[in-house]
Design an enzyme around this catalytic site. Structure first.
Site, short mmCIF file in Angstrom:
data_model
loop_
_atom_site.label_atom_id
_atom_site.label_comp_id
_atom_site.label_asym_id
_atom_site.label_seq_id
_atom_site.Cartn_x
_atom_site.Cartn_y
_atom_site.Cartn_z
N THR A 326 0.83 -1.21 0.00
CA THR A 326 0.00 0.00 0.00
C THR A 326 0.87 1.26 0.00
O THR A 326 2.08 1.20 0.22
CB THR A 326 -0.94 0.06 1.23
OG1 THR A 326 -0.16 0.38 2.39
CG2 THR A 326 -1.67 -1.25 1.45
N CYS A 327 0.21 2.42 -0.20
CA CYS A 327 0.94 3.69 -0.22
C CYS A 327 1.02 4.30 1.17
O CYS A 327 1.18 5.51 1.31
CB CYS A 327 0.25 4.67 -1.16
SG CYS A 327 0.42 4.15 -2.84
N ASP A 328 0.89 3.47 2.17
CA ASP A 328 0.86 3.94 3.55
C ASP A 328 2.18 3.51 4.19
O ASP A 328 2.55 2.34 4.12
CB ASP A 328 -0.34 3.24 4.21
CG ASP A 328 -0.49 3.62 5.64
OD1 ASP A 328 0.49 3.53 6.40
OD2 ASP A 328 -1.61 3.97 6.03
#
Ligand SMILES: *Cc1c(COP(=O)(O)O)cnc(C)c1O
Length: 381
Positions: A326-328
């Site tokens: 994810t982009c987290d």
């Protein structure tokens, strides 16, 4: 799962044949049956299964086939699941905090044991019409180490409160019992010992003879390299502690393993989607997927790295930072993971022993988390 779904030989065969681009949970019924038999023959009492660890119908059905007849449930949805898959089984509602609607639903479903850790929740059960004769298991906590993380920060009465609640439950005509949870992945057999002695002293102080004592979950799975944790040693220690602490007033025992029963029946397959500039590893699964637990309880050491053609990578390992998809930026495995020097993009990492608190907490955050479960004869080659 359809009956026509194939049964694979092993996770490696799945990699060779499918080269899967999404995470795969490989479930081996034979491994689950073996662990269930170990508990059923080794634990000196009734073995119930804590459904939250893995509520997959295939898992529940295999546990029933192995001879598990009781379940620890925590919500109306878990109650409905078990009533549909294991209609005649005993339900223990051992989440000690429930709404009035949840209580009504559980009374209608004929739950037989209820854990309680506060006066207000005991009062609520009575107000909702719980009848005398039902088992009230007072849950208490102690400051005991030994587990991967502590469950006492959320649930559990102090010993003094437990004395008072136990005496009251008995006076009201409920079947008085005690319960505790030593914390999950508890590798120190002494933890049960300490809790069992405390249970005996609470019962004595309350002037109550316990018909049953529920030792909760916490039984460890095989997460570290080397031999699996010695369950038999824990069972023997429990038996001995109960004998010493209770003597002639020995209660019947119950346990409620989640992780210890199911973790080792699943191997999880994740794919290396990128090796950023040959350094950082990006997997197609991470902490929002099936690897949710790792930041809390630490890396799983039982891994294998397999090339797409099924051959194991064997070059000397060195530590790498491993990220999820994810982009987290929280989506990162804790610390650094020792991975073989010949690791390449497109390789697969097998996480052995990932059958508890993995698939069930998988999310679709950021569009990832497409998780498939396949069945295999065995988990290692
Ligand atoms: C989660 C839970 C369990 C199972 O714990 P494990 O550590 O997975 O064995 C057992 N009892 C209760 C009340 C629980 O909440």
């Amino acid at each position: 799962m359809e009956l026509s779904d194939p049964i694979w030989a092993s996770p490696r065969e799945i990699i060779r044949a499918r080269r899967p681009q999404h995470p795969i949970s490989v479930f081996a019924p034979s491994a689950l049956q073996a662990t269930a038999q170990h508990f059923l023959h080794g634990f000196p009492g009734l073995v119930t299964y804590a459904v939250k660890a893995n509520p997959e119908p295939m898992v529940i059905e295999n546990l029933v086939a192995a001879g598990i007849t009781g379940f620890d449930v925590a919500s109306p949805a878990e109650i409905a699941l078990i009533r549909s898959l294991a209609p005649g089984s005993a339900l223990h509602y051992h989440n000690p905090v429930r709404s009035r609607d949840e209580i009504a639903c559980a009374i209608a479903a004929e739950v037989t044991s209820w854990s309680v850790d506060s006066q207000s929740e005991l009062d609520k059960l009575r107000a909702q019409g719980l009848v005398p004769g039902s088992e009230i298991a007072v849950r208490f906590k102690l400051p005991v180490a030994g587990a991967a993380y502590d469950f006492g920060s959320k649930f559990g009465a102090t010993e003094a409160q437990a004395v008072q609640l136990l005496a009251q439950a008995a006076a009201l005509g409920f079947r008085p019992s005690l319960t505790f949870h030593p914390g999950t992945q508890c590798t120190d057999p002494a933890a049960w010992d300490t809790y069992i002695r405390a249970a005996a002293s609470i019962a004595r102080a309350a002037g109550v003879t316990l018909a049953r004592l529920n030792l909760g979950g916490g039984f460890p799975s095989h997460r570290a390299q080397g031999p699996a944790p010695a369950l038999d040693e824990i069972f023997a220690r429990i038996d001995q502690a109960v004998e010493t602490a209770f003597g002639a007033a020995r209660p019947a025992l119950v346990c409620e393993p989640g992780r210890g029963l199911v973790a080792d029946s699943v191997t999880h397959i994740a794919c290396v989607k990128a090796l950023r500039d040959g350094r950082d590893v990006f997997l197609n699964d991470g902490v929002y997927g099936a690897l949710t637990e790792l930041p809390q309880i630490g890396l799983l050491e039982r891994i294998e790295v397999i090339a797409p053609d099924g051959r194991p990578r064997r070059a000397p390992a060195y530590p790498r930072v491993v990220f999820g998809p994810t982009c987290d930026s929280l989506d990162r495995l804790p610390g650094e993971m020792a991975l073989p020097g010949d690791l390449a993009e497109g390789d697969y990492i097998l996480f052995h022993g990932l059958g508890a608190y993995s698939g069930v907490t998988n999310t679709r955050f950021n569009g990832f988390g497409q998780l498939e479960t396949l069945t295999a004869m065995r988990l290692t080659d």
